[in-house]
Design an enzyme around this catalytic site. Structure first.
Site, PDB file in Angstrom:
ATOM      1  N   ARG A  57       0.822  -1.220   0.000  1.00 13.66           N
ATOM      2  CA  ARG A  57       0.000   0.000   0.000  1.00 13.66           C
ATOM      3  C   ARG A  57       0.852   1.265   0.000  1.00 13.66           C
ATOM      4  O   ARG A  57       0.436   2.289  -0.526  1.00 13.66           O
ATOM      5  CB  ARG A  57      -0.960  -0.014   1.185  1.00 13.66           C
ATOM      6  CG  ARG A  57      -2.104  -0.966   0.935  1.00 13.66           C
ATOM      7  CD  ARG A  57      -3.135  -0.976   2.024  1.00 13.66           C
ATOM      8  NE  ARG A  57      -4.371  -1.556   1.523  1.00 13.66           N
ATOM      9  CZ  ARG A  57      -5.337  -2.048   2.286  1.00 13.66           C
ATOM     10  NH1 ARG A  57      -5.210  -2.033   3.605  1.00 13.66           N
ATOM     11  NH2 ARG A  57      -6.426  -2.542   1.746  1.00 13.66           N
TER      12      ARG A  57
ATOM     13  N   LYS B 100     -19.461 -18.569   1.396  1.00 15.69           N
ATOM     14  CA  LYS B 100     -20.885 -18.388   1.701  1.00 15.69           C
ATOM     15  C   LYS B 100     -21.692 -17.712   0.604  1.00 15.69           C
ATOM     16  O   LYS B 100     -21.294 -16.681   0.082  1.00 15.69           O
ATOM     17  CB  LYS B 100     -21.018 -17.494   2.930  1.00 15.69           C
ATOM     18  CG  LYS B 100     -20.506 -18.104   4.188  1.00 15.69           C
ATOM     19  CD  LYS B 100     -20.884 -17.186   5.329  1.00 15.69           C
ATOM     20  CE  LYS B 100     -20.107 -17.494   6.568  1.00 15.69           C
ATOM     21  NZ  LYS B 100     -20.125 -16.364   7.479  1.00 15.69           N
TER      22      LYS B 100
ATOM     23  N   GLY C 135      -9.898 -10.430  -0.560  1.00 17.72           N
ATOM     24  CA  GLY C 135      -8.739 -10.807   0.255  1.00 17.72           C
ATOM     25  C   GLY C 135      -8.213 -12.198  -0.052  1.00 17.72           C
ATOM     26  O   GLY C 135      -7.032 -12.390  -0.353  1.00 17.72           O
TER      27      GLY C 135
ATOM     28  N   GLY D 100     -13.206  -4.741   0.905  1.00 15.11           N
ATOM     29  CA  GLY D 100     -14.605  -4.322   1.068  1.00 15.11           C
ATOM     30  C   GLY D 100     -15.105  -3.395  -0.026  1.00 15.11           C
ATOM     31  O   GLY D 100     -16.226  -3.553  -0.518  1.00 15.11           O
TER      32      GLY D 100
HETATM   33  P1  ADP Z   1     -12.653 -13.378  -0.821  1.00  9.65           P
HETATM   34  O1  ADP Z   1     -11.920 -13.055   0.470  1.00  9.65           O
HETATM   35  O2  ADP Z   1     -11.722 -13.446  -1.977  1.00  9.65           O
HETATM   36  O3  ADP Z   1     -13.841 -12.488  -1.051  1.00  9.65           O
HETATM   37  P2  ADP Z   1     -14.190 -15.467   0.471  1.00  9.65           P
HETATM   38  O4  ADP Z   1     -13.772 -14.931   1.791  1.00  9.65           O
HETATM   39  O5  ADP Z   1     -15.590 -15.315   0.076  1.00  9.65           O
HETATM   40  O6  ADP Z   1     -13.209 -14.890  -0.674  1.00  9.65           O
HETATM   41  O7  ADP Z   1     -13.922 -17.048   0.411  1.00  9.65           O
HETATM   42  C1  ADP Z   1     -12.705 -17.645   0.698  1.00  9.65           C
HETATM   43  C2  ADP Z   1     -12.868 -18.896   1.522  1.00  9.65           C
HETATM   44  O8  ADP Z   1     -13.762 -19.820   0.933  1.00  9.65           O
HETATM   45  C3  ADP Z   1     -11.548 -19.609   1.666  1.00  9.65           C
HETATM   46  O9  ADP Z   1     -11.144 -19.567   3.019  1.00  9.65           O
HETATM   47  C4  ADP Z   1     -11.831 -21.023   1.181  1.00  9.65           C
HETATM   48  O10 ADP Z   1     -11.199 -22.024   1.964  1.00  9.65           O
HETATM   49  C5  ADP Z   1     -13.342 -21.127   1.317  1.00  9.65           C
HETATM   50  N1  ADP Z   1     -13.888 -22.196   0.486  1.00  9.65           N
HETATM   51  C6  ADP Z   1     -13.751 -22.335  -0.850  1.00  9.65           C
HETATM   52  N2  ADP Z   1     -14.332 -23.495  -1.254  1.00  9.65           N
HETATM   53  C7  ADP Z   1     -14.839 -24.088  -0.158  1.00  9.65           C
HETATM   54  C8  ADP Z   1     -15.546 -25.315   0.077  1.00  9.65           C
HETATM   55  N3  ADP Z   1     -15.845 -26.149  -0.923  1.00  9.65           N
HETATM   56  N4  ADP Z   1     -15.898 -25.606   1.349  1.00  9.65           N
HETATM   57  C9  ADP Z   1     -15.602 -24.763   2.346  1.00  9.65           C
HETATM   58  N5  ADP Z   1     -14.942 -23.586   2.201  1.00  9.65           N
HETATM   59  C10 ADP Z   1     -14.554 -23.255   0.958  1.00  9.65           C
END
Ligand code: ADP
Ligand code: MG
Length: 396
Positions: free
Chosen positions: A36, A197, A354, A377
């Protein structure tokens, strides 16, 4: 939206109040990742070359309107000086006498960093009086913190209404990339949304199906979609209460001519542990004690073909539990395919989030992407189609 950029500003001798994002990771009182800080250099250099006096304002952590010594920006000044290759002064407060004196001491081309704006409750409250106190030390305002633009705070929004406001170089880069990916993309435009999620990315999915030609769903949230379509997901992570919502998104996609790509095959294991024995399964072949932890090879291959037939890709969320090998395979392969297409100029590939950024670095292809947003975010809110107050305030 149109913004004034620094190319249009008369900088000579002016005090430029620049909002930067210096909320960097620290370890033992030292900056442990200076990404950053480096991102702010083009703006700072441009201002110095134009003969401006550079006054940097930033937040660090969440002191909630009070002075918290552990959240001081003081250690950032020497770290920035190192990256910049020039002296960076520090003022013990962002308003009042300490700030005034430090800014008055600046000669054209000099740089000062002011103490954490969030030490004052007026910052997060977007209090006009606090914004005016900040504005007292500037002739013009430059916002270079896209990553803080989803907050309507005094230093990210309020100031733009008081001083002539400009988009900094990093802000401009980020907005250009996002506009190329979703605002005015070359079509076909494809999205990949993964992560854990559905519930945290509902607004994002609802917005994307109205904008994209194709949308691939992966990661844990794909389990919810598979479940909603009547497939057994065994012991997988799955938000069963979101099944109706998943069906609604499938309907919305159909109404908007957005082709949905759900997994064709999946990788399962009994345990979510490094090196756990992994098996490829077809849909509906998951045993009760098995969890879906990654996308299968056919799914990744089809994603690769869909990417190759697209001009633009926007990606948020890993396709599997990429932190735990071998369940990183689907994400890594898809990321490399996208990276190669982007590198050869066939695809505009933009990614953010992230964990997504961490996954691209893990795959070794972050550099190959057209643009990787580190905004977190703000990037997600922008993907949701929300107006970011800090960006809106800059618009002419
Ligand atoms: P970002 O931070 O890029 O927005 P998210 O926080 O939404 O991404 O999602 C990342 C998380 O999703 C990771 O920690 C990963 O382990 C989890 N994940 C991906 N596939 C699965 C799965 N099949 N079951 C459980 N967790 C999962
Ligand atoms: Mg995350």
């Amino acid at each position: 939206m149109k913004f004034k950029t620094l190319d249009e500003a008369d900088l000579s001798g002016k005090r430029a109040l620049v909002r930067v994002d210096f909320n960097v990771p620290m370890a033992d009182g030292e900056v442990s990742d200076d990404t950053r800080l480096r991102a702010a250099i083009p703006t700072i250099e441009k201002l110095r070359q134009g003969g401006a006096r550079v006054v940097l304002i930033a937040h660090f952590d969440r002191p909630k309107g009070k002075r918290v010594p552990e959240m001081s920006l003081a250690p950032i000044a020497p770290a920035l000086a190192k990256v910049l290759g020039a002296t960076v002064a520090f003022a013990d407060d962002c308003v009042g006498e300490p700030a005034r004196a430090a800014v008055e001491a600046l000669k054209p081309g000099d740089v000062v960093l002011l103490e954490n704006v969030r030490y004052h409750p007026g910052e997060e409250a977007n209090d006009p009086e606090f914004a005016r106190a900040l504005a007292a030390n500037g002739d013009l305002y430059v916002n270079d913190a896209f990553s803080a633009a989803h907050r309507a705070h005094a230093s990210t929004e309020g100031l733009a209404h008081i001083l002539p406001a400009y988009a900094g170089e990093q802000m401009r880069l980020e907005l250009d990339a996002l506009n190329k990916a979703l605002g005015d993309p070359q079509r076909p435009v494809m999205g990949i949304v993964g992560g854990s999620k559905v519930s945290s990315k509902l607004d994002l999915l609802r917005n994307l199906v109205t904008k994209l030609d194709k949308l691939a769903i992966g990661g844990g949230m794909a389990n919810t979609f598979l479940y909603a379509q009547g497939h057994d997901v065994g012991a997988s992570y799955c938000e069963k209460e979101m099944a109706e919502t998943a069906r609604e998104i499938i309907r919305l996609a159909g109404q908007n001519n957005c082709k949905l790509f759900l997994p064709l095959d999946i990788v399962v294991a009994e345990k979510m542990a490094p090196g756990a024995p992994a098996r490829v399964r077809g849909l509906g072949e998951v045993d009760d004690d098995e969890r879906i932890l990654d996308a299968g090879p056919e799914t990744v291959e089809r994603l690769g073909r869909a990417m190759a037939n697209s001009r633009t890709l926007i990606w948020n969320g890993p396709l599997g539990v990429f932190e735990i090998p071998p369940f990183d395979k689907g994400t890594v392969e898809a990321a490399r395919l996208a990276g190669n297409l982007a590198k050869s100029g066939k695809l505009v590939a933009v990614a953010g989030g992230g964990d997504t950024v961490a996954a691209l670095h893990h795959a070794g292809c972050a550099e190959d992407f057209t643009f990787v947003s580190t905004a977190g975010g703000a990037f997600l809110e922008w993907m949701e189609g929300k107006t970011l107050p800090g960006v809106a305030a800059l618009a002419q």
